[in-house]
Enzyme design. Structure first.
Site, mmCIF file in Angstrom:
data_model
loop_
_atom_site.group_PDB
_atom_site.id
_atom_site.type_symbol
_atom_site.label_atom_id
_atom_site.label_comp_id
_atom_site.label_asym_id
_atom_site.label_seq_id
_atom_site.Cartn_x
_atom_site.Cartn_y
_atom_site.Cartn_z
ATOM 1 N N ARG A 225 31.697 28.284 36.208
ATOM 2 C CA ARG A 225 32.055 26.913 36.104
ATOM 3 C C ARG A 225 30.946 26.012 36.325
ATOM 4 N NH1 ARG A 225 37.519 27.767 39.099
ATOM 5 N NH2 ARG A 225 36.054 29.225 40.168
ATOM 6 N N LYS B 269 44.569 37.748 51.698
ATOM 7 C CA LYS B 269 44.791 36.273 50.882
ATOM 8 C C LYS B 269 46.169 35.749 50.652
ATOM 9 C CE LYS B 269 40.533 35.540 47.720
ATOM 10 N NZ LYS B 269 40.347 35.472 46.441
ATOM 11 N N HIS C 2 41.291 30.394 32.958
ATOM 12 C CA HIS C 2 41.437 31.894 32.895
ATOM 13 C C HIS C 2 41.696 32.154 31.267
ATOM 14 C CE1 HIS C 2 42.989 31.435 37.198
ATOM 15 N NE2 HIS C 2 41.736 32.235 37.171
ATOM 16 N N SER D 210 42.572 27.344 40.335
ATOM 17 C CA SER D 210 43.940 27.637 40.585
ATOM 18 C C SER D 210 44.144 26.686 41.819
ATOM 19 C CB SER D 210 44.271 28.995 40.858
ATOM 20 O OG SER D 210 44.027 29.689 39.705
HETATM 21 P P1 ADP Z 1 39.386 34.992 42.692
HETATM 22 O O1 ADP Z 1 40.203 35.045 43.762
HETATM 23 O O2 ADP Z 1 38.722 36.337 42.250
HETATM 24 O O3 ADP Z 1 38.130 33.832 42.620
HETATM 25 P P2 ADP Z 1 40.495 33.518 40.645
HETATM 26 O O4 ADP Z 1 41.523 33.785 40.074
HETATM 27 O O5 ADP Z 1 40.270 32.362 41.276
HETATM 28 O O6 ADP Z 1 40.142 34.576 41.354
HETATM 29 O O7 ADP Z 1 39.190 33.743 39.352
HETATM 30 C C1 ADP Z 1 38.750 34.732 38.871
HETATM 31 C C2 ADP Z 1 37.554 34.479 37.921
HETATM 32 O O8 ADP Z 1 37.990 33.599 37.196
HETATM 33 C C3 ADP Z 1 36.509 34.106 38.872
HETATM 34 O O9 ADP Z 1 35.055 34.451 38.411
HETATM 35 C C4 ADP Z 1 36.403 32.543 38.806
HETATM 36 O O10 ADP Z 1 35.135 31.881 38.591
HETATM 37 C C5 ADP Z 1 37.161 32.593 37.209
HETATM 38 N N1 ADP Z 1 37.714 31.357 36.866
HETATM 39 C C6 ADP Z 1 38.730 30.738 37.589
HETATM 40 N N2 ADP Z 1 39.044 29.523 36.969
HETATM 41 C C7 ADP Z 1 38.065 29.568 35.842
HETATM 42 C C8 ADP Z 1 37.892 28.297 35.062
HETATM 43 N N3 ADP Z 1 38.545 27.082 34.819
HETATM 44 N N4 ADP Z 1 36.911 28.653 33.960
HETATM 45 C C9 ADP Z 1 36.102 29.754 34.061
HETATM 46 N N5 ADP Z 1 36.269 30.505 35.014
HETATM 47 C C10 ADP Z 1 37.269 30.437 35.888
#
Ligand code: ADP
Length: 162
Positions: A92, A43, A19, A130
């Protein structure tokens, strides 16, 4: 020219180095990046919204052009309210693509003036989420390549001290 602002919405439960990598990439393109923890009662999260905001603020060292906040409701509506022209999302692996594409198209239908900008993280974070970080910690593994020491400590306290 008016200020270019991007909204980066997500769960950030917890924020990972993936992130943070994306936020700095977005900051190179936009004048201001608003990182917003999406409040979603459907969630179940490990950390509260306030904890996630605080973690993001600590990770980002209070850079003046990066703001951390939270919101309820549609990302595009919040983007509009913030004066943002774009949403940042991460790509990703191929499996992200289908989900992010449908989200982007639905958001485009809701508000055609807000574009989605997908960014790819640097290679070490390609297989990082995460959810997987929480699983690794829950089973006693190290996630030091994936989150800051501060967040790893918080994960251990939350997941292992029961
Ligand atoms: P959500 O519940 O909206 O998916 P996340 O916090 O899991 O929330 O992810 C928010 C955004 O960040 C999403 O677009 C996800 O693909 C991106 N994201 C999460 N982890 C990574 C990572 N390691 N590299 C690139 N993008 C990421």
């Amino acid at each position: 020219m008016s200020e270019r602002i991007a909204l980066y919405p997500g769960s950030f439960d917890p924020p990972t180095l993936g992130h943070i990598d994306l936020i700095h990439r977005a900051r190179r393109i936009f004048d201001r990046v608003i990182v917003a923890v999406a409040i979603n009662e459907a969630k179940t999260a490990l950390f509260t919204v306030e904890e996630r905001i605080q973690m993001l603020e600590e990770e980002l060292n209070s850079s003046p052009d990066i703001v951390v906040t939270s919101f309820i409701g549609l990302s595009v509506e919040f983007a509009k309210k913030c004066g943002a022209q774009a949403l940042i999302r991460g790509l990703r692996v191929l499996s992200d693509f289908e989900f992010e594409l449908s989200l982007a198209i639905n958001n485009q239908k809701l508000d055609p003036t807000i574009d989605t900008v997908c960014l790819m993280p640097s290679e070490p974070y390609l297989f990082l989420s995460s959810r997987q970080v929480k699983e690794i910690v829950r089973f006693g593994g190290s996630v030091s390549h994936y989150v800051s020491p501060r967040i790893e400590q918080k994960l251990r306290e939350r997941l292992l001290s029961k």
